[in-house]
Scaffold this motif. Structure first.
Motif, PDB file in Angstrom:
ATOM      1  N   GLY A  44       0.836  -1.199   0.000  1.00 31.04           N
ATOM      2  CA  GLY A  44       0.000   0.000   0.000  1.00 31.04           C
ATOM      3  C   GLY A  44       0.864   1.239   0.000  1.00 31.04           C
ATOM      4  O   GLY A  44       1.827   1.361  -0.761  1.00 31.04           O
ATOM      5  N   ASP A  45       0.537   2.149   0.907  1.00 32.70           N
ATOM      6  CA  ASP A  45       1.138   3.481   0.899  1.00 32.70           C
ATOM      7  C   ASP A  45       2.634   3.458   1.176  1.00 32.70           C
ATOM      8  O   ASP A  45       3.414   4.116   0.493  1.00 32.70           O
ATOM      9  CB  ASP A  45       0.408   4.334   1.947  1.00 32.70           C
ATOM     10  N   GLY A  46       3.049   2.708   2.149  1.00 29.46           N
ATOM     11  CA  GLY A  46       4.461   2.783   2.544  1.00 29.46           C
ATOM     12  C   GLY A  46       5.287   1.594   2.158  1.00 29.46           C
ATOM     13  O   GLY A  46       6.373   1.390   2.704  1.00 29.46           O
ATOM     14  N   GLY A  47       4.778   0.768   1.247  1.00 28.13           N
ATOM     15  CA  GLY A  47       5.512  -0.440   0.922  1.00 28.13           C
ATOM     16  C   GLY A  47       6.843  -0.192   0.242  1.00 28.13           C
ATOM     17  O   GLY A  47       7.774  -0.990   0.389  1.00 28.13           O
ATOM     18  N   ASN A  48       6.970   0.896  -0.489  1.00 27.82           N
ATOM     19  CA  ASN A  48       8.215   1.141  -1.211  1.00 27.82           C
ATOM     20  C   ASN A  48       9.185   2.046  -0.472  1.00 27.82           C
ATOM     21  O   ASN A  48      10.312   2.251  -0.913  1.00 27.82           O
ATOM     22  CB  ASN A  48       7.909   1.768  -2.572  1.00 27.82           C
ATOM     23  N   LEU A  49       8.754   2.622   0.666  1.00 32.25           N
ATOM     24  CA  LEU A  49       9.634   3.512   1.425  1.00 32.25           C
ATOM     25  C   LEU A  49      10.122   2.898   2.725  1.00 32.25           C
ATOM     26  O   LEU A  49      11.157   3.327   3.259  1.00 32.25           O
ATOM     27  CB  LEU A  49       8.905   4.831   1.752  1.00 32.25           C
ATOM     28  N   PHE A  50       9.390   1.896   3.243  1.00 32.47           N
ATOM     29  CA  PHE A  50       9.717   1.356   4.557  1.00 32.47           C
ATOM     30  C   PHE A  50       9.832  -0.159   4.480  1.00 32.47           C
ATOM     31  O   PHE A  50       9.310  -0.814   3.565  1.00 32.47           O
ATOM     32  CB  PHE A  50       8.655   1.755   5.598  1.00 32.47           C
ATOM     33  N   ASP A  51      10.478  -0.706   5.482  1.00 27.60           N
ATOM     34  CA  ASP A  51      10.644  -2.146   5.607  1.00 27.60           C
ATOM     35  C   ASP A  51      10.572  -2.488   7.078  1.00 27.60           C
ATOM     36  O   ASP A  51      10.834  -1.633   7.949  1.00 27.60           O
ATOM     37  CB  ASP A  51      11.985  -2.572   5.007  1.00 27.60           C
ATOM     38  N   ILE A  52      10.205  -3.752   7.398  1.00 30.19           N
ATOM     39  CA  ILE A  52      10.085  -4.174   8.782  1.00 30.19           C
ATOM     40  C   ILE A  52      10.708  -5.546   8.945  1.00 30.19           C
ATOM     41  O   ILE A  52      10.575  -6.410   8.078  1.00 30.19           O
ATOM     42  CB  ILE A  52       8.604  -4.183   9.242  1.00 30.19           C
ATOM     43  N   THR A  53      11.449  -5.714  10.021  1.00 26.46           N
ATOM     44  CA  THR A  53      12.084  -6.989  10.358  1.00 26.46           C
ATOM     45  C   THR A  53      11.784  -7.331  11.812  1.00 26.46           C
ATOM     46  O   THR A  53      11.348  -6.465  12.586  1.00 26.46           O
ATOM     47  CB  THR A  53      13.594  -6.899  10.144  1.00 26.46           C
ATOM     48  N   THR A  54      12.007  -8.608  12.188  1.00 22.62           N
ATOM     49  CA  THR A  54      11.731  -9.088  13.546  1.00 22.62           C
ATOM     50  C   THR A  54      13.018  -9.125  14.343  1.00 22.62           C
ATOM     51  O   THR A  54      14.027  -9.667  13.899  1.00 22.62           O
ATOM     52  CB  THR A  54      11.109 -10.489  13.517  1.00 22.62           C
TER      53      THR A  54
END
Length: 527
Positions: A44-54
């Motif tokens: 969606g909106d932030g898929g190309n600017l942000f990333d998330i890891t565990t």
């Protein structure tokens, strides 16, 4: 897992790419700390600017920045994050999916940033004859922050040490500061810095490339000095030399050179120029029968013209030498002396003739030198010539050394008479500096004394030879102590009485016996 939730994050727009900008946490009540949570951003909106890891230790979701943020472009971002447990129990599959979704809102914080140039690089062009102070281009930078500040421009002096260009601090216009020469430097590369007036520490830099355009200011010339020759048996239309041209200007691609004869040479039917139209030309003969005896050198003026603007041309004079060649056109001789040699006389014969002349000259010089030497020996006196020798005899005169008082060399050559010749029969006086004596009021008695002694010596037959020196001691007249000179002493030893020497003691015994021996001698006395 716990459901729902909104996470708010505030991120400065200057955050570097790859840095962690926030954390979220999902909890599974059924598994507790044994749950292994996986986080994913819903497209969606932030898929190309942000990333998330565990985070493996805390099981939290770490949000990272994938691209740089820009407050002036977009101030906020909203996206969803899905959390799921990787360790599922098959007994609870029927209960429902073990996932949860949360909303993340990121607000971009405005940061005071340096000005931004309108282009990543600027390219400009200028002619090399552009006058000093002419504006050739401009750069533009803006402050995109809220409440934008004005911008100030200046050239980085490290990249333009010679200061060929200047820039207006407010407008950003670039002008020439020196006369440019494309033949010296064809391109300039320097940096321009733009800084905020409100905060000069915030500055940005951009590269500027300036290409110097060529101006046709030099005429073309023959590229190399050619040594052109033509055979005496050359045929009309024969190419004797191919020439090319060069231009000091950095000519653009496609420039052409043209060749032709000068107007004054076009009327002479000796040679012509054939332009091949590929920046080369050929020098061709226009007749046959060239002769070194008639003319050894020909001077051919060739006009070369370029195709740039403004058109430049030059006249180049080529020297063509006439040579003797064989039937195949191979040059045999181009020397000047070959013109005056009779036909058939080889170089070896010429060398032999010259060698003979040199030998004859050497013989003549030696003969003349010997004649002069012989004549000189005849005039000059030899040391072995008995007629010029004097035999010396030491049998009379003022002593045995008297014969050394004369030098026969003085009679041979008066110019070599030695100065201050010292006679060997006279003991030289000790060299001393003259003493300053008080002036004599009346030297009449001294002069009379000397004249008297000279007259006595002249009439005395027993006087020493003429080359002897007689010395006299004269202390003057009227002395109370009377004369101490030996001249007034007794003339014979018999008048002297030396008996008093015996009374002087043993030290004078030898003198008493020597001077008293003649008086004490008695022939009648028997010892």
């Amino acid at each position: 897992m716990s459901r729902g939730g909104i996470f708010h994050l505030k991120v400065p727009e200057s955050s570097p790419v790859g840095s962690a900008i926030g954390r979220i946490r999902a909890v599974d009540p059924d598994f507790g700390e044994n749950a292994e949570i996986e986080y994913n951003i819903v497209p969606g909106d932030g898929g190309n600017l942000f990333d998330i890891t565990t985070d493996e230790n805390t099981q939290e979701g770490v949000i990272k920045l994938k691209k740089p943020l820009d407050f002036e472009t977009k101030k906020a971002y909203t996206f969803k994050v899905e959390a799921s447990n990787l360790h599922l129990d098959h007994r609870f599959h029927s209960v429902g999916p073990f996932k949860d979704t949360a909303t993340v809102k990121i607000n971009v914080l405005d940061v005071d940033e340096p000005p931004i140039f309108s282009k990543p690089m600027y390219t400009m062009e200028v002619y090399e004859d552009t006058p000093v102070g002419t504006i050739i281009g401009a750069v533009t930078a803006q402050d995109l922050d809220v409440g934008s500040s004005s911008v100030k421009y200046f050239i980085d002096w490290k990249s333009d040490v010679d200061s060929y260009f200047t820039i207006d601090a407010t407008e950003g216009t670039i002008a020439t500061n020196e006369l440019l020469d494309r033949e010296s430097t064809a391109q300039y590369n320097f940096s321009i810095i733009a800084s905020k007036v409100s905060n000069p520490l915030l500055a940005s830099k951009v590269n500027v490339i300036i290409n110097v355009l060529d101006v046709n200011e030099f005429p073309p010339e023959i590229s190399v000095p050619y040594e052109t020759s033509v055979c005496e048996n050359a045929k009309p239309g024969q190419v004797i030399q191919t020439v090319s041209a060069a231009d000091k200007d950095l000519s653009p691609a496609g420039q052409r050179f043209s060749f032709r004869l000068s107007p004054e040479a076009s009327t002479k039917p000796n040679f012509t120029v054939h332009d091949y139209r590929n920046n080369t030309a050929g020098i061709e003969t226009r007749r046959s029968g060239y002769s070194r005896r008639q003319q050894e050198l020909y001077f051919l003026p060739v006009v070369i013209e370029d195709s740039s603007y403004p058109v430049q041309s030059s006249t180049n004079t080529m020297t063509i030498r006439v040579c003797r060649c064989d039937s195949d056109g191979t040059i045999l001789s181009c020397n000047v002396e070959a013109i005056f040699l009779p036909v058939g006389l080889s170089t070896g014969a010429l060398i032999a003739i010259l060698l003979c002349i040199v030998i004859l000259l050497v013989i003549v010089v030696l003969y003349v030198a010997l004649r002069r030497q012989k004549k000189k020996d005849t005039l000059m006196t030899s040391k072995e010539d008995i007629r010029d020798n004097v035999i010396h005899y030491d049998d009379e005169g003022g002593g045995e050394e008297d014969t050394q008082a004369f030098d026969i060399g003085a009679l041979r050559n008066p110019k070599v008479i030695e100065d201050n010749k010292i006679r060997r029969d006279i003991k030289p006086d000790t060299l001393c500096f003259p003493r300053q004596r008080p002036p004599v009021e009346d030297n009449r008695d001294i002069r009379d004394f000397i004249n008297q002694r000279l007259q006595e010596n002249d009439v005395d037959p027993t006087a020493p030879p003429y080359d002897s020196l007689a010395t006299y001691a004269y202390e003057g007249n009227g002395s109370v102590a009377e004369s101490l000179s030996s001249i007034d002493s007794l003339t014979t030893e018999a008048d002297q009485d030396y008996d008093y020497l015996s009374d002087w003691g043993p030290r004078f015994k030898v003198l008493a016996e020597m001077f008293g021996e003649e008086e004490s001698y008695n022939p009648d006395k028997v010892t």
